[in-house]
Design an enzyme around this catalytic site. Structure first.
Site, PDB file in Angstrom:
ATOM      1  N   ASP A   1      32.441  63.086  44.423  1.00  0.00           N
ATOM      2  CA  ASP A   1      31.884  62.064  44.491  1.00  0.00           C
ATOM      3  C   ASP A   1      32.738  60.702  44.660  1.00  0.00           C
ATOM      4  O   ASP A   1      33.517  60.479  43.972  1.00  0.00           O
ATOM      5  CB  ASP A   1      30.719  61.912  43.411  1.00  0.00           C
ATOM      6  CG  ASP A   1      29.842  63.074  42.971  1.00  0.00           C
ATOM      7  OD1 ASP A   1      29.062  63.560  43.429  1.00  0.00           O
ATOM      8  OD2 ASP A   1      30.546  63.430  41.910  1.00  0.00           O
TER       9      ASP A   1
ATOM     10  N   ASP B   1      31.622  69.366  43.212  1.00  0.00           N
ATOM     11  CA  ASP B   1      31.743  68.531  44.539  1.00  0.00           C
ATOM     12  C   ASP B   1      32.680  67.443  44.173  1.00  0.00           C
ATOM     13  O   ASP B   1      33.229  67.323  42.927  1.00  0.00           O
ATOM     14  CB  ASP B   1      30.350  67.968  44.837  1.00  0.00           C
ATOM     15  CG  ASP B   1      29.841  66.967  43.907  1.00  0.00           C
ATOM     16  OD1 ASP B   1      30.362  66.632  42.898  1.00  0.00           O
ATOM     17  OD2 ASP B   1      28.717  66.304  44.453  1.00  0.00           O
TER      18      ASP B   1
ATOM     19  N   ASP C   1      30.014  63.859  48.111  1.00  0.00           N
ATOM     20  CA  ASP C   1      29.328  62.874  48.115  1.00  0.00           C
ATOM     21  C   ASP C   1      29.683  61.657  48.518  1.00  0.00           C
ATOM     22  O   ASP C   1      30.505  61.292  47.584  1.00  0.00           O
ATOM     23  CB  ASP C   1      28.319  62.793  46.972  1.00  0.00           C
ATOM     24  CG  ASP C   1      27.316  64.063  46.680  1.00  0.00           C
ATOM     25  OD1 ASP C   1      27.075  64.682  47.780  1.00  0.00           O
ATOM     26  OD2 ASP C   1      26.948  64.307  45.493  1.00  0.00           O
TER      27      ASP C   1
HETATM   28  P1  ATP Z   1      29.848  68.108  38.977  1.00  0.00           P
HETATM   29  O1  ATP Z   1      31.499  68.122  38.693  1.00  0.00           O
HETATM   30  O2  ATP Z   1      29.459  69.373  38.600  1.00  0.00           O
HETATM   31  O3  ATP Z   1      30.097  67.585  40.270  1.00  0.00           O
HETATM   32  P2  ATP Z   1      29.210  65.477  38.206  1.00  0.00           P
HETATM   33  O4  ATP Z   1      28.907  64.723  36.842  1.00  0.00           O
HETATM   34  O5  ATP Z   1      30.004  64.952  38.972  1.00  0.00           O
HETATM   35  O6  ATP Z   1      29.526  67.107  37.925  1.00  0.00           O
HETATM   36  P3  ATP Z   1      26.938  65.124  40.198  1.00  0.00           P
HETATM   37  O7  ATP Z   1      25.835  66.153  40.380  1.00  0.00           O
HETATM   38  O8  ATP Z   1      28.099  65.274  41.390  1.00  0.00           O
HETATM   39  O9  ATP Z   1      27.475  65.718  38.843  1.00  0.00           O
HETATM   40  O10 ATP Z   1      26.660  63.798  40.072  1.00  0.00           O
HETATM   41  C1  ATP Z   1      27.424  62.736  39.550  1.00  0.00           C
HETATM   42  C2  ATP Z   1      26.662  61.598  39.225  1.00  0.00           C
HETATM   43  O11 ATP Z   1      25.910  60.967  40.461  1.00  0.00           O
HETATM   44  C3  ATP Z   1      25.512  61.703  38.165  1.00  0.00           C
HETATM   45  O12 ATP Z   1      25.839  60.757  37.181  1.00  0.00           O
HETATM   46  C4  ATP Z   1      24.161  61.656  38.729  1.00  0.00           C
HETATM   47  O13 ATP Z   1      23.585  60.862  37.938  1.00  0.00           O
HETATM   48  C5  ATP Z   1      24.562  60.800  39.863  1.00  0.00           C
HETATM   49  N1  ATP Z   1      23.542  61.241  41.140  1.00  0.00           N
HETATM   50  C6  ATP Z   1      23.682  62.352  41.739  1.00  0.00           C
HETATM   51  N2  ATP Z   1      22.911  62.540  42.692  1.00  0.00           N
HETATM   52  C7  ATP Z   1      22.115  61.464  42.942  1.00  0.00           C
HETATM   53  C8  ATP Z   1      21.048  60.665  43.504  1.00  0.00           C
HETATM   54  N3  ATP Z   1      20.551  61.407  44.403  1.00  0.00           N
HETATM   55  N4  ATP Z   1      20.672  59.519  43.212  1.00  0.00           N
HETATM   56  C9  ATP Z   1      21.308  59.029  42.065  1.00  0.00           C
HETATM   57  N5  ATP Z   1      22.486  59.288  41.537  1.00  0.00           N
HETATM   58  C10 ATP Z   1      22.643  60.577  41.612  1.00  0.00           C
HETATM   59 MN    MN Z   2      30.109  65.580  41.083  1.00  0.00          MN
HETATM   60 MN    MN Z   3      27.477  64.766  43.564  1.00  0.00          MN
END
Ligand code: ATP
Ligand code: MN
Ligand code: MN
Length: 375
Positions: A206, A204, A299
């Site tokens: 963020d 995703d 997100d």
């Molecule tokens: P990817 O490339 O798979 O997206 P990512 O490290 O960006 O890997 P994400 O699941 O998008 O993974 O999460 C990004 C960050 O946001 C993580 O550090 C996580 O702890 C934080 N995070 C995700 N969801 C929540 C939530 N609901 N509440 C608090 N923090 C969150």
């Molecule tokens: Mn992510």
């Molecule tokens: Mn995310």
């Protein structure tokens, strides 16, 4: 102690937040295996076991060389008996029977397929599997009751399975900037998660958004979302209001590490041609995703300026790095760290910070830059 190739000592610290963990490392042949077992433990709702395997994998990611023999593991922290057994078998036979049979098991594959649907967690997937379902197609075929998120998850399943590229992330950044700037000038927008850690692809994209004048950010998400909706960018969105309250006597105990910011889990629509050439989607339709269209999970999080450093640290990841930061704070410093604040239980006060560097300093940790938080 562990020696590296030059015979110099490596002191491997035991918390992941004390170590530098680059994105590319030397032991993927071991860490991928351990992470299969970690994921399987998660599917079996066994968090303790899952974290143990993830910590073991993370230690190997931080090693500056490839593991060649069990001797190389002497003095390393976090490697339990089970992880060591798995590593030994891979070093001797090239693979681990437990890992391979897990990978091939029908249960594991079905859990992977079903929890891979946006909006589906382990509990729901497990219930479906006990009812004989195995794939997202089975959900449609048998007409399962799905909530709105899961409906979108099934509808855009194959699109959302495709990795999001950095180029697509940049494109979405431009759309988010356009939205934010047109509803509230002067905001700061930051790319978070894996892309901030230097990953080339992600599941995703963020974003963290704030405004330097505290209070201006209130209600901002709804304005951003309606702008995006008018432009026909959103295939799905679920927005949650900010529910954070700072308590004088310290943060409330909470089992979940979910934060309470105003946030939006969404699916953006990009035109495939646009995602290659770099121009934004401006289609009017808003809900359909045809063959010339790309669906991407996005997100969005809005934070008050005073919490921005904590939100930045909390949304950069990796998930294990975050978990270890909080464990360090609690176990070693009697502090409570969240994406909102840092509370010191010995002094009974909140420790303020404007930057991530200040938070590491409060925690008595050496600053680890985002690109080295790939624990
Ligand atoms: P990817 O490339 O798979 O997206 P990512 O490290 O960006 O890997 P994400 O699941 O998008 O993974 O999460 C990004 C960050 O946001 C993580 O550090 C996580 O702890 C934080 N995070 C995700 N969801 C929540 C939530 N609901 N509440 C608090 N923090 C969150
Ligand atoms: Mn992510
Ligand atoms: Mn995310």
């Amino acid at each position: 102690p562990e020696l590296n190739g030059d015979g110099a000592e490596i002191l491997m610290k035991s918390y992941a937040c004390q170590r530098r963990t680059p994105l590319k490392h030397h032991n993927a042949f071991l860490t991928e295996a351990l992470e299969i077992l970690a994921q399987n433990a998660e599917f079996n709702d066994n968090e303790g076991r899952s974290v143990a395997f993830r910590r073991a994998a993370s230690v190997l990611k931080a090693l500056p060389h490839r593991v060649k023999s069990m001797e190389d593991l002497r003095c390393l922290p976090c490697l339990g008996d089970h992880s060591q057994r798995v590593i030994k078998e891979i070093l001797e036979d090239g693979s681990s029977r437990e890992v391979e049979s897990t990978r091939q098991s029908e249960q594991f594959q079905a859990m992977k397929a079903l929890t891979g649907v946006f909006g589906v967690g382990v509990r729901t997937a497990d219930r479906w599997i006990r009812e004989g379902l195995r794939t997202p197609d089975d959900l449609i075929r048998t007409g399962q009751q799905l909530n709105r998120a899961q409906q979108a998850g099934v509808q855009y399943y194959s699109e959302l399975q495709r990795a999001v590229t950095r180029a697509e992330a940049e494109l979405i950044m431009a759309i988010v900037e356009a939205a934010v700037n047109s509803v509230l000038p002067g905001c700061q927008i930051q790319l978070m998660g894996g892309f901030r850690r230097g990953k080339e692809v992600g599941h995703d994209v963020d974003f963290l958004i704030t405004h330097p004048e505290e209070g201006k950010e209130e209600g901002l998400m709804l304005k951003i979302i309606s702008w995006l909706e008018e432009q026909g960018v959103l295939l799905y969105q679920k927005t949650t209001r900010n529910s954070y309250v700072e308590r004088l006597d310290g943060p409330a105990r909470s089992a979940s590490n979910m934060d309470r910011f105003e946030r939006c889990f969404s699916i953006f629509k990009l035109h495939s041609s646009a995602s290659r050439s770099g121009s934004a989607s401006t289609s009017e339709s808003g809900s359909a995703c045809d063959s010339g269209c790309r669906a991407v999970r996005v997100d969005l999080v809005v934070s008050p300026f005073s919490q921005f450093a904590f939100a930045t640290l909390g949304w950069t990841g990796s998930k294990l790095f975050e978990r270890e930061l909080r464990r360090w704070a609690g176990q070693e410093k009697q502090m409570t760290l969240s994406s909102h604040t840092l509370y010191d239980s010995k002094q009974n006060l909140y420790l303020r910070a404007q930057t991530e560097e200040e938070i590491f300093a409060h925690l008595g940790l050496e600053f680890i830059p985002p690109s080295e938080r790939n624990a």
